[in-house]
Design an enzyme around this catalytic site. Structure first.
Site, short mmCIF file in Angstrom:
data_model
loop_
_atom_site.label_atom_id
_atom_site.label_comp_id
_atom_site.label_asym_id
_atom_site.label_seq_id
_atom_site.Cartn_x
_atom_site.Cartn_y
_atom_site.Cartn_z
N ARG A 52 33.32 42.13 35.03
CA ARG A 52 34.08 41.71 36.21
C ARG A 52 34.65 40.30 36.02
O ARG A 52 35.78 40.02 36.43
CB ARG A 52 33.19 41.77 37.47
CG ARG A 52 33.98 41.61 38.75
CD ARG A 52 33.16 41.92 39.99
NE ARG A 52 32.07 40.96 40.19
CZ ARG A 52 31.16 41.05 41.15
NH1 ARG A 52 31.19 42.07 41.99
NH2 ARG A 52 30.22 40.15 41.29
N LYS A 151 37.29 37.56 41.64
CA LYS A 151 36.26 36.64 42.15
C LYS A 151 36.67 35.23 41.72
O LYS A 151 36.22 34.72 40.69
CB LYS A 151 34.88 37.05 41.62
CG LYS A 151 33.73 36.55 42.48
CD LYS A 151 32.46 37.31 42.21
CE LYS A 151 31.25 36.62 42.77
NZ LYS A 151 31.20 36.49 44.23
N GLU A 184 34.74 43.92 54.33
CA GLU A 184 33.42 43.56 53.82
C GLU A 184 32.94 42.35 54.61
O GLU A 184 33.63 41.89 55.51
CB GLU A 184 33.49 43.25 52.33
CG GLU A 184 34.46 42.11 52.00
CD GLU A 184 34.61 41.84 50.52
OE1 GLU A 184 33.71 42.16 49.75
OE2 GLU A 184 35.67 41.28 50.14
N1 PXG Z 1 31.94 40.62 48.59
C1 PXG Z 1 32.19 39.33 48.33
C2 PXG Z 1 33.37 38.68 48.93
C3 PXG Z 1 31.33 38.62 47.47
O1 PXG Z 1 31.56 37.34 47.19
C4 PXG Z 1 29.97 40.62 47.26
C5 PXG Z 1 30.87 41.27 48.07
C6 PXG Z 1 28.82 41.38 46.69
O2 PXG Z 1 29.03 41.58 45.29
P1 PXG Z 1 27.81 41.69 44.28
O3 PXG Z 1 28.47 41.93 42.96
O4 PXG Z 1 27.06 40.38 44.32
O5 PXG Z 1 27.00 42.83 44.74
C7 PXG Z 1 30.20 39.26 46.94
C8 PXG Z 1 29.26 38.53 46.03
C9 PXG Z 1 25.89 33.67 47.73
C10 PXG Z 1 26.37 34.72 46.81
O6 PXG Z 1 25.22 32.75 47.23
C11 PXG Z 1 27.43 35.55 47.16
C12 PXG Z 1 27.84 36.54 46.27
C13 PXG Z 1 27.20 36.71 45.10
C14 PXG Z 1 26.16 35.87 44.77
C15 PXG Z 1 25.73 34.88 45.63
O7 PXG Z 1 26.20 33.73 48.92
N2 PXG Z 1 28.88 37.32 46.64
#
Ligand code: PXG
Length: 285
Positions: A52, A151, A184
């Protein structure tokens, strides 16, 4: 405690891990990142996170100055250098130092940074009792403006929505896309359960395709729970039997109230609890 940081090609003490004030990552949010976790010394789905990261970088024409294998090794080395078994890893690639103008071609050296830290988790009661969330007025950024599948280091869209959630006393907020459909949450994907079937918005709803989301869809499949991507409205959430969020930090967390409406019976439901437990097993396998 001073941490050991990986920057560019080596591990250095935190105080020596520095980047330029001319770095376009700082000046413009021009860069990409990943948030990963390790459980009992193993990084969960490292390859998927690296894929990713590379996809995000490719979309913004940013060449990562390390091979995937080298970056994978650097992640492991950074965890080890910090003595972390259960940790949180932030992988960052910035455009590098350039001029005060936007032109990314005037930036020379992309900076690769790896930070490994302990993870601060939501209190256990959130998992036991479920979250209360609200819908943010801030819409998820329109894919034609900037794809949410990237991201990128520019997270202001999500931060604006997070602020709305926090002001309403919630740790997460629901974001709709430019068509008013459910996208989301600010850092988590969303699922609902309706008549025993699991539903989650498709990537073209303008979401980040979460790695936890994909793992939960696989777990549902393995458990014989029908799971499909579907366009969802707020009405679908308000009237669902269950709702939960997925993300690297949150893992699987129940939602029991959205905009003041109790979801289902107002307590975490059986499908959510099953997938939460299965996920805990999966990450330590
Ligand atoms: N949507 C968004 C906008 C994100 O930033 C997810 C979904 C979930 O994706 P993953 O691959 O993690 O299942 C994210 C990921 C934090 C933190 O500290 C946030 C994310 C990942 C890691 C830490 O708030 N967001």
């Amino acid at each position: 405690m001073s941490r050991t940081i990986f920057i560019n090609d080596r591990l250095v003490p935190e105080a020596e891990a520095r980047i330029s004030v001319f770095d376009h990552g700082l000046l413009y949010g021009d860069g990409v990142f990943e948030g990963l976790r390790s459980y009992a010394g193993r990084v969960f789905r490292l390859d998927a996170h690296l894929d990713r990261l590379w996809a995000s970088a490719r979309a913004i024409c940013l060449e990562i100055p390390l091979a995937k294998e080298a970056l994978a090794k650097a992640v492991i080395d950074t965890l080890a250098a910090n003595g972390l078994e259960d940790g949180y890893i932030r992988l960052i690639v910035t455009r590098g130092a350039g001029t005060l103008g936007l032109d990314p071609n005037r930036c020379s050296n992309p900076q690769v940074i790896i930070i490994a830290d302990t993870i601060s988790l939501y209190p256990q009661e959130f998992y036991d009792q479920g979250l209360r969330i609200v819908t943010a007025a801030t819409q998820r950024i329109q894919p034609a403006a900037l794809s949410p599948r990237i991201k990128s280091l520019n997270y202001l869209n999500n931060i604006m929505a997070k602020l709305e959630g926090l002001r309403a006393g919630c740790v997460e907020a629901l974001m709709l896309n430019h068509k008013g459909e459910v996208a989301e949450c600010t850092g988590d994907n969303v699922f609902v359960v309706r008549s025993g079937r699991l539903l989650t918005p498709p990537p073209d709803a303008g979401i980040l395709e979460g790695i936890t989301r994909n793992a939960v869809m696989e777990l549902a499949h393995a458990a014989g729970i029908d799971c499909r991507e579907a366009t969802l409205t707020r009405h679908d959430l308000y009237t669902a039997d269950e709702c939960f969020l997925t993300g690297t930090a949150a893992e699987v967390i129940p939602v029991v109230d959205i905009d003041g409406r109790a979801i289902g019976s107002g307590v975490p439901g059986p499908v959510t609890s099953r997938l939460k437990d299965d996920f805990h097993v999966l990450v330590r396998q």
